[in-house]
Design a protein around this motif. Structure first.
Motif, PDB file in Angstrom:
ATOM      1  N   ASP A  65       0.863  -1.174   0.000  1.00 26.42           N
ATOM      2  CA  ASP A  65       0.000   0.000   0.000  1.00 26.42           C
ATOM      3  C   ASP A  65       0.903   1.229   0.000  1.00 26.42           C
ATOM      4  O   ASP A  65       1.698   1.421   0.922  1.00 26.42           O
ATOM      5  N   SER A  66       0.796   2.044  -1.023  1.00 25.59           N
ATOM      6  CA  SER A  66       1.679   3.212  -1.148  1.00 25.59           C
ATOM      7  C   SER A  66       1.512   4.181   0.018  1.00 25.59           C
ATOM      8  O   SER A  66       2.447   4.897   0.395  1.00 25.59           O
ATOM      9  N   GLU A 126       6.407 -11.531 -13.795  1.00 25.44           N
ATOM     10  CA  GLU A 126       6.563 -11.341 -12.347  1.00 25.44           C
ATOM     11  C   GLU A 126       7.810 -12.059 -11.832  1.00 25.44           C
ATOM     12  O   GLU A 126       8.488 -11.564 -10.926  1.00 25.44           O
ATOM     13  N   ASP A 174      10.925  -0.766 -10.402  1.00 28.74           N
ATOM     14  CA  ASP A 174      10.046   0.305 -10.877  1.00 28.74           C
ATOM     15  C   ASP A 174      10.321   0.636 -12.343  1.00 28.74           C
ATOM     16  O   ASP A 174       9.388   0.854 -13.125  1.00 28.74           O
ATOM     17  N   LEU A 181       8.916  -2.177 -14.544  1.00 29.95           N
ATOM     18  CA  LEU A 181       7.456  -2.076 -14.638  1.00 29.95           C
ATOM     19  C   LEU A 181       7.045  -0.936 -15.560  1.00 29.95           C
ATOM     20  O   LEU A 181       6.144  -1.081 -16.388  1.00 29.95           O
ATOM     21  N   ARG A 193       1.165  -0.938 -14.216  1.00 25.12           N
ATOM     22  CA  ARG A 193       0.921   0.021 -13.138  1.00 25.12           C
ATOM     23  C   ARG A 193       1.085  -0.611 -11.761  1.00 25.12           C
ATOM     24  O   ARG A 193       1.455   0.060 -10.808  1.00 25.12           O
ATOM     25  N   GLN A 194       0.769  -1.897 -11.650  1.00 27.34           N
ATOM     26  CA  GLN A 194       0.853  -2.574 -10.358  1.00 27.34           C
ATOM     27  C   GLN A 194       1.420  -3.974 -10.538  1.00 27.34           C
ATOM     28  O   GLN A 194       1.172  -4.629 -11.549  1.00 27.34           O
ATOM     29  N   THR A 195       2.170  -4.439  -9.534  1.00 28.01           N
ATOM     30  CA  THR A 195       2.648  -5.815  -9.557  1.00 28.01           C
ATOM     31  C   THR A 195       1.465  -6.742  -9.273  1.00 28.01           C
ATOM     32  O   THR A 195       0.392  -6.305  -8.849  1.00 28.01           O
ATOM     33  N   GLU A 200       0.250  -6.465  -5.642  1.00 30.20           N
ATOM     34  CA  GLU A 200      -0.561  -5.261  -5.405  1.00 30.20           C
ATOM     35  C   GLU A 200      -1.971  -5.438  -5.952  1.00 30.20           C
ATOM     36  O   GLU A 200      -2.956  -5.120  -5.276  1.00 30.20           O
ATOM     37  N   SER A 201      -2.080  -5.947  -7.166  1.00 29.40           N
ATOM     38  CA  SER A 201      -3.398  -6.138  -7.783  1.00 29.40           C
ATOM     39  C   SER A 201      -4.214  -7.177  -7.028  1.00 29.40           C
ATOM     40  O   SER A 201      -5.407  -6.969  -6.759  1.00 29.40           O
ATOM     41  N   ARG A 236      -5.312  -5.945  -3.537  1.00 25.84           N
ATOM     42  CA  ARG A 236      -6.336  -4.905  -3.681  1.00 25.84           C
ATOM     43  C   ARG A 236      -7.698  -5.524  -3.985  1.00 25.84           C
ATOM     44  O   ARG A 236      -8.716  -5.163  -3.378  1.00 25.84           O
TER      45      ARG A 236
END
Length: 356
Positions: free
Chosen positions: A43-44, A233, A246, A249, A255-257, A260-261, A264
């Motif tokens: 989470d950023s 990945e 980064d 990517l 936009r997200q690994t 992260e996806s 979420r």
């Protein structure tokens, strides 16, 4: 939060699990046993809070991952795979959509929609068989003794049977609190939240047509869907620094690994939100059900905090980032004192006052 990773053979689910959890699976004997692992929820906002407070310790919320045995004739006939799935809070179904002549496909060809629908049908069939057996047993018991609770359950089971016979998952049906209580201990699989991870080649990571075709099927079944490339990945995981990752990517337009996806979508499907506790000693991320009141969030931190809850000092992540410090927030009157009825919101930063 325990998420079970399932899929047909050769879908890339083991590779994805190893990347997400950092657990390397070497033993072939593990093929028919669940393999546990865990991963940080990325989470950023957490990263920004750590930068701001520079704490002695920082702790992310974590997600428990379990690699479940592959879904094939042997595991289906034994039935253990369904018992394993029933123990999960949510399911991540990895579906193969990449072409690779060096990796066989159990069905002889790559067809992601076909495989998705086939596994879905197996899960629905499992619940249907359970319901039918339960109905038989209840009908026999009701004939002997007119028990009101058993009669109510029989009505509910027939309602569930109608849904399953229409080849729909049980997560689509709204149940009352009493009905939820009736089936809470039953091993229903299609009541669980599900995320579909469509494992694609690098070239298809931005394939909006493929994603849309799945979303059309998944939305009506209340299933979340994402595209992922386990191969890409794996390459990202080999890079040494976050800066290199980064850049990699960004070069691919990702936009997200996958982690992260996945986290979420799991949080979204399980109706969970994040809140934070901050300070020079520790910055920590916590998870709580959306709509939870402040004492319940306090109980996530420690049961004593819920039991002796007095009030919560609350400020918003966005407000903190906008002002630059807690001191500035105080001057602006943006730190609020909330009582027992306060509904915690995603991104809240809490300081619990309690007495026991």
């Amino acid at each position: 939060m325990k998420v079970g990773i399932i899929g047909l053979p050769q879908t890339g689910k083991k590779t994805l699990f190893q990347i997400l959890s950092g657990n390397e699976i070497k033993e072939p004997s593990k093929a028919f046993k669940p393999v546990p692992g865990s991963a940080d929820i990325l989470d950023s906002r957490f990263n920004k809070l750590v930068e701001m407070y520079e704490p002695k310790k920082n702790v992310r919320a974590r997600i428990d991952l379990v690699l479940l045995p592959k879904i094939e004739a042997e595991t289906i006939s034994k039935g253990e795979i369904f018992r394993d799935i029933a123990d999960m809070d949510a399911i991540c179904h990895v579906v193969r959509a990449f072409e690779d002549d060096a990796i066989y496909h159990a069905q002889g060809s790559v067809d992601a929609k076909r495989d998705f629908e086939m596994v879905n049908s197996e899960l629905i069939l499992h619940d249907q068989i359970f319901v039918e057996k339960r109905i038989e047993r209840l009908e026999a018991m009701v004939k002997k003794i007119k028990d009101e609770d058993q009669q109510k359950e029989l009505v509910l089971m027939n309602k569930l049977k109608d849904i399953l016979e229409a080849e729909k998952p049980l997560r689509l049906i709204e149940l009352t609190d009493d009905e939820e209580k009736m089936i809470r201990s039953y091993p229903f699989i299609t009541r669980k939240k599900m995320v579909i991870a469509v494992n694609v080649s690098e070239e298809d990571l931005e394939n909006e047509a493929l994603l849309s075709s799945f979303k059309q099927s998944c939305e009506i079944l209340e299933i979340e869907v994402m595209l992922v490339s386990a191969k890409v990945e794996a390459e990202i995981a080999l890079l040494d620094t976050q800066e290199e990752k980064d850049e990699f990517l960004e070069g691919l337009g990702i936009r997200q690994t996958a982690l992260e996806s996945l986290t979420r979508l799991c949080l979204k499907s399980l109706n969970l939100i994040s809140f934070f506790t901050v300070g020079k000693d520790e910055v920590r991320q916590w998870l709580v059900r959306k709509g939870a009141k402040a004492p319940k969030a306090a109980g996530v931190i420690h049961s004593d905090l819920e039991r002796g809850f007095i009030r919560a000092e609350v400020f918003k992540y966005d407000d903190l980032m906008g002002s630059g410090s807690e001191a500035e927030l105080k001057k602006a009157g943006r730190i609020y004192v909330e009582g027992k009825d306060y509904l915690v919101e995603d991104g809240d930063i809490l300081n619990i006052r309690f007495s026991v």
